[in-house]
Design a protein around this motif. Structure first.
Motif, PDB file in Angstrom:
ATOM      1  N   SER A   1       0.834  -1.202   0.000  1.00  0.00           N
ATOM      2  CA  SER A   1       0.000   0.000   0.000  1.00  0.00           C
ATOM      3  C   SER A   1       0.868   1.250   0.000  1.00  0.00           C
ATOM      4  CB  SER A   1      -0.937   0.012   1.204  1.00  0.00           C
ATOM      5  OG  SER A   1      -0.179   0.129   2.379  1.00  0.00           O
ATOM      6  N   GLY A   2       1.797   1.290  -0.951  1.00  0.00           N
ATOM      7  CA  GLY A   2       2.771   2.369  -0.981  1.00  0.00           C
ATOM      8  C   GLY A   2       2.283   3.582  -1.737  1.00  0.00           C
ATOM      9  N   ASN A   3       1.244   4.216  -1.239  1.00  0.00           N
ATOM     10  CA  ASN A   3       0.821   5.489  -1.812  1.00  0.00           C
ATOM     11  C   ASN A   3       1.819   6.544  -1.354  1.00  0.00           C
ATOM     12  OD1 ASN A   3      -0.396   7.952  -2.402  1.00  0.00           O
ATOM     13  ND2 ASN A   3      -2.424   7.036  -2.310  1.00  0.00           N
TER      14      ASN A   3
ATOM     15  N   PHE B   1       8.113  15.635  12.409  1.00  0.00           N
ATOM     16  CA  PHE B   1       7.846  16.953  12.978  1.00  0.00           C
ATOM     17  C   PHE B   1       7.404  16.839  14.427  1.00  0.00           C
ATOM     18  CE2 PHE B   1       5.327  20.781  13.727  1.00  0.00           C
ATOM     19  CZ  PHE B   1       6.256  21.742  13.353  1.00  0.00           C
ATOM     20  N   SER B   2       6.432  15.954  14.682  1.00  0.00           N
ATOM     21  CA  SER B   2       5.902  15.846  16.049  1.00  0.00           C
ATOM     22  C   SER B   2       6.918  15.203  16.987  1.00  0.00           C
ATOM     23  CB  SER B   2       4.585  15.074  16.066  1.00  0.00           C
ATOM     24  OG  SER B   2       4.782  13.819  15.460  1.00  0.00           O
TER      25      SER B   2
ATOM     26  N   ILE C   1       4.649  10.389   2.458  1.00  0.00           N
ATOM     27  CA  ILE C   1       5.401  11.616   2.715  1.00  0.00           C
ATOM     28  C   ILE C   1       4.750  12.400   3.843  1.00  0.00           C
ATOM     29  CG2 ILE C   1       5.846  13.910   1.748  1.00  0.00           C
ATOM     30  CD1 ILE C   1       6.589  12.445  -0.875  1.00  0.00           C
ATOM     31  N   TRP C   2       3.413  12.489   3.801  1.00  0.00           N
ATOM     32  CA  TRP C   2       2.709  13.205   4.863  1.00  0.00           C
ATOM     33  C   TRP C   2       2.907  12.516   6.200  1.00  0.00           C
ATOM     34  CZ3 TRP C   2       1.706  17.948   4.660  1.00  0.00           C
ATOM     35  CH2 TRP C   2       1.362  18.544   3.457  1.00  0.00           C
ATOM     36  N   ARG C   3       2.824  11.188   6.149  1.00  0.00           N
ATOM     37  CA  ARG C   3       2.964  10.423   7.388  1.00  0.00           C
ATOM     38  C   ARG C   3       4.367  10.608   7.957  1.00  0.00           C
ATOM     39  NH1 ARG C   3       3.218   4.056   7.205  1.00  0.00           N
ATOM     40  NH2 ARG C   3       5.174   4.776   6.322  1.00  0.00           N
ATOM     41  N   ASP C   4       5.363  10.528   7.086  1.00  0.00           N
ATOM     42  CA  ASP C   4       6.746  10.701   7.537  1.00  0.00           C
ATOM     43  C   ASP C   4       6.951  12.092   8.112  1.00  0.00           C
ATOM     44  OD1 ASP C   4       6.969   8.247   6.406  1.00  0.00           O
ATOM     45  OD2 ASP C   4       8.806   8.682   5.286  1.00  0.00           O
TER      46      ASP C   4
END
Lengths: 183, 117
Positions: free
Chosen positions: A69-71, A84-85, A76-79
């Protein structure tokens, strides 16, 4: 409903997270397999037995899709969210906990050590005064007790901070590893 | 160690290798592959393992499927063929397999130190 249809329906239910065309293709292949086996006089229950529990079979398929499931945009958003957090949190959490873990036990040792030593030999400096809240000042024996109690509390708190720091680092590392492998 | 446990560990990669080897000669469909594998006791596997594995090989682009109608009333067969990428992977596997067998043979013959690899 035939045994085959029942089986296929269970597999289908287990694959409900997959896109419909993918699911139908998988089911078509299993359907063909069962037909091929029956045409060769294999008993239906043996055939189904060898395919395994329908939900387990579905899970084996689903595992492949999870890996796939490599969308990329989503990743990128998840990473970015993760770094960041985790980065922001670590920037505050790690130095704070480390500082507390070092300073609190040292303070505790100094406080308790000085107080106990002062009992036996007269150390330089004023007699022990502990400024409490509301302008209350303790001297003598109560001051010693209060110092000891706070010394122990500081020490325990320092150890807790150390443990918490280790836990925090382990947690972040685990999170990091987890989604690295998922890719 | 139990025979079944050891075999299941060893077979994990060999099953993919066997499937790629079998699809080199001609297009194969799932039932055929199972039958071919089950001819050898050490390679025998269940459908519950084979079909998801085929899906994985397909997703990795090592095999490509083609649906073919056979007899009316029977659902179409899904035939698998090796792709270019599959062929490259198979070449790699053939090479590594050779190295593996020769390494084991050398160890068995007590020539551990003389390997050229």
């Amino acid at each position: 409903m035939s045994e085959m249809e029942k089986y296929l329906q269970s597999v289908s239910a287990g694959l409900n997270k997959l896109p419909e065309n993918e699911r139908n293709e998988i089911l078509a292949e299993i359907r063909n397999h069962i037909h091929e086996a029956i045409n060769r006089q294999e008993p239906i229950n043996v055939v189904i037995d060898r395919l395994g529990h329908p939900l387990r079979l579905a899970q084996s398929y689903a595992n492949i899709y999870n890996i796939e499931s490599g969308n990329k945009d989503f990743n990128i958003w998840r990473d970015m969210t993760f770094f960041f957090s985790a980065g922001l949190a670590s920037y505050v959490v790690v130095p704070t906990l480390f500082l507390m873990a070092v300073v609190l036990p040292l303070t505790s040792i100094f406080m308790v050590g000085y107080t106990l030593l002062d009992l036996f030999i007269d150390l330089p400096g004023d007699n022990l005064n502990v400024e409490m809240w509301y302008g209350l000042t303790l001297t003598g024996f109560p001051a010693i007790i209060v110092t000891l109690v706070f010394g122990v509390i500081f020490f325990i708190f320092g150890i807790l901070c150390w443990k918490l720091l280790k836990k925090y680092l382990a947690f972040i590392s685990l999170r990091y590893k987890k989604f690295r492998i998922d890719d | 160690m139990e025979r079944a446990e050891w075999l299941s560990q060893v077979r994990r990669g060999i099953l993919e290798y066997s499937i790629l080897l079998l699809t080199t000669k001609r297009s194969m469909y799932g039932y055929e592959l199972i039958t071919a594998l089950n001819r050898y006791d050490v390679l025998s596997t269940t459908e519950g393992t084979l079909y998801p594995l085929l899906k994985r090989l397909e997703k990795e682009g090592l095999v490509v499927p083609t649906w073919k109608e056979t007899t009316p009333g029977v659902p179409p067969r899904k035939y698998y063929d090796l792709t270019e990428k599959g062929l490259t992977t198979l070449d790699m596997m053939n090479h590594e397999w050779g190295c593996l067998v020769s390494a084991i043979t050398q160890i068995k013959n007590g020539m551990e130190g003389s390997s050229n690899e």
